[in-house]
Design an enzyme around this catalytic site. Sequence first.
Site, mmCIF file in Angstrom:
data_model
loop_
_atom_site.group_PDB
_atom_site.id
_atom_site.type_symbol
_atom_site.label_atom_id
_atom_site.label_comp_id
_atom_site.label_asym_id
_atom_site.label_seq_id
_atom_site.Cartn_x
_atom_site.Cartn_y
_atom_site.Cartn_z
ATOM 1 N N GLY A 174 -4.894 -3.793 5.800
ATOM 2 C CA GLY A 174 -4.012 -3.745 6.893
ATOM 3 C C GLY A 174 -4.103 -2.432 7.484
ATOM 4 O O GLY A 174 -5.020 -1.435 7.150
ATOM 5 N N SER A 184 0.842 -1.016 -0.039
ATOM 6 C CA SER A 184 -0.077 0.205 -0.065
ATOM 7 C C SER A 184 0.884 1.144 -0.073
ATOM 8 O O SER A 184 1.825 1.307 0.831
ATOM 9 C CB SER A 184 -0.959 -0.015 1.228
ATOM 10 O OG SER A 184 -1.708 1.128 1.338
ATOM 11 N N ASP A 217 -14.394 -1.472 2.250
ATOM 12 C CA ASP A 217 -13.572 -1.713 3.570
ATOM 13 C C ASP A 217 -14.377 -1.125 4.847
ATOM 14 O O ASP A 217 -15.150 -1.805 5.532
ATOM 15 C CB ASP A 217 -12.261 -0.774 3.392
ATOM 16 C CG ASP A 217 -11.470 -0.760 4.600
ATOM 17 O OD1 ASP A 217 -11.679 -1.188 5.722
ATOM 18 O OD2 ASP A 217 -10.276 -0.115 4.588
ATOM 19 N N LYS A 257 -1.281 -0.947 -4.275
ATOM 20 C CA LYS A 257 -2.445 -0.015 -4.343
ATOM 21 C C LYS A 257 -2.074 1.318 -3.856
ATOM 22 O O LYS A 257 -0.950 1.498 -2.876
ATOM 23 C CB LYS A 257 -3.019 -0.667 -2.879
ATOM 24 C CG LYS A 257 -3.985 0.170 -2.101
ATOM 25 C CD LYS A 257 -4.922 -0.683 -1.103
ATOM 26 C CE LYS A 257 -4.996 0.162 0.269
ATOM 27 N NZ LYS A 257 -5.925 -0.799 1.205
ATOM 28 N N ASP A 281 -7.126 3.216 -3.270
ATOM 29 C CA ASP A 281 -8.058 3.222 -1.897
ATOM 30 C C ASP A 281 -8.279 4.773 -1.758
ATOM 31 O O ASP A 281 -7.429 5.625 -1.512
ATOM 32 C CB ASP A 281 -7.178 2.583 -0.885
ATOM 33 C CG ASP A 281 -8.056 2.435 0.372
ATOM 34 O OD1 ASP A 281 -9.294 2.960 0.259
ATOM 35 O OD2 ASP A 281 -7.527 1.841 1.512
ATOM 36 N N GLU A 286 -11.155 1.094 -3.816
ATOM 37 C CA GLU A 286 -11.744 0.804 -2.466
ATOM 38 C C GLU A 286 -12.365 2.002 -1.866
ATOM 39 O O GLU A 286 -11.497 2.807 -1.765
ATOM 40 C CB GLU A 286 -10.468 0.090 -1.728
ATOM 41 C CG GLU A 286 -10.607 -0.115 -0.352
ATOM 42 C CD GLU A 286 -9.358 -0.589 0.467
ATOM 43 O OE1 GLU A 286 -8.263 -0.938 -0.367
ATOM 44 O OE2 GLU A 286 -9.354 -0.865 1.563
ATOM 45 N N LYS A 300 -2.994 4.975 -2.487
ATOM 46 C CA LYS A 300 -4.068 5.909 -1.636
ATOM 47 C C LYS A 300 -4.408 7.113 -2.628
ATOM 48 O O LYS A 300 -3.372 7.977 -3.164
ATOM 49 C CB LYS A 300 -3.541 6.353 -0.379
ATOM 50 C CG LYS A 300 -3.244 5.153 0.653
ATOM 51 C CD LYS A 300 -4.498 4.535 1.201
ATOM 52 C CE LYS A 300 -4.261 3.730 2.279
ATOM 53 N NZ LYS A 300 -5.515 3.035 2.773
ATOM 54 N N LYS A 356 -11.176 -6.529 7.331
ATOM 55 C CA LYS A 356 -10.129 -6.464 8.369
ATOM 56 C C LYS A 356 -10.447 -7.126 9.839
ATOM 57 O O LYS A 356 -11.707 -6.641 10.155
ATOM 58 C CB LYS A 356 -9.614 -4.876 8.568
ATOM 59 C CG LYS A 356 -9.021 -4.019 7.365
ATOM 60 C CD LYS A 356 -8.935 -2.746 7.461
ATOM 61 C CE LYS A 356 -8.193 -2.323 6.368
ATOM 62 N NZ LYS A 356 -8.484 -0.764 6.527
HETATM 63 MG MG MG Z 1 -9.003 0.910 3.024
#
Ligand code: MG
Length: 367
Positions: A291, A136, A239, A162, A189, A214, A164, A263
Amino acid sequence: MEINQIILRQIKMDLLHPFTTSVGTEEDKDIILVEVKSKSGLSGWGESVSITRPIYNEETVQTNWHMMNDHLIPLLYREPLSHPDEVSERFKEIRGNYNAKAAIEGAIWDLYAKEQNISLAKALGGVKDKIPVGVSVGIQESEAKMLKQIEGYLNQGYKRVKVKIRPGWDIEILKMIRQEYPTIQLMADANCAYTLRDTDRLKALDEFGLTMIEQPLDHDDIIDHSKLQAELSTPICLDESIKGVEDARKAIELGSCKIINLKVGRVGGLTESKKIHELCVKHDIPMWCGGMLEAGIGRAHNIAITSLSNFIYPGDTAPSSHYWKQDIIKPEVQMKDGYISVPESPGIGYEPDLKRIEELTLLSRTY
Ligand code: MG
């Protein structure tokens, strides 16, 4: 299962690199560790994923400490337990507070697996002996810095990247990554940074062939995500919105997502995680494990749950050295060719490093 002692410890660890998402930057992490000791002399360990500010969900390290001390541990001692599945049932009378519940329940699961002399993965119904790992990438100061980071991660063997995103750090960034790496497994995400008014902006991401986007919309939304998913060809992964199996059921029924990020802390523990897994298998909804910048104990729990069959996509379960100068377990979590081996030894399969934990402990309490 006869529990004769519970120890709560609050530790503080410095992250190797600050991590920025659409909601803020983390530079270090305060973590509550739960150790549950049985009369047989075995210890089970759990870790809360809460951070110090309520910016991921409503919980914090302090609210966890309060919930564990004043509500959850007294409930645990009310009567004996015969199986860890009973813990979430017993905690049901306490609303919410999923991270706190999951940390205690996780310690009981670890203890149970050790008492059965089997790995936690096996106790949960895991079937894989190794799991693929994704990375990430937080929001960076510059595009160049981010591309350089991604190059480094791909060289290390990560199976998926991934990034952000937030409005303004999205279309151009993804375009740039795709130009450089046309075929990598890439996802984005948003951590709730958009609304339905941004539908056109989000539709523009369809051309980048993302594995998924996400949580574009609000942290507790399921309805607007179903409207958005109808407009997008990119699969939406939820998520923050999925706090338990009932949320998952509603999201699947409404078509709010095509993938679920699990999660353990967000949904209140491993028993609830198993229920979500079962539901997703039934509806053909692939999953992966998210995570929360876990230290070794939480990371070990994530590895165990990821060994279940329907964790199809690589998780955010990067090795210890990605986050910490020195982790709190021995051996540390290691990655080889983009995979982490699922431990076969009893329980979580990693030994908590008591000396290291002691050095990092800010406060502790024993019951
Ligand atoms: Mg997330």
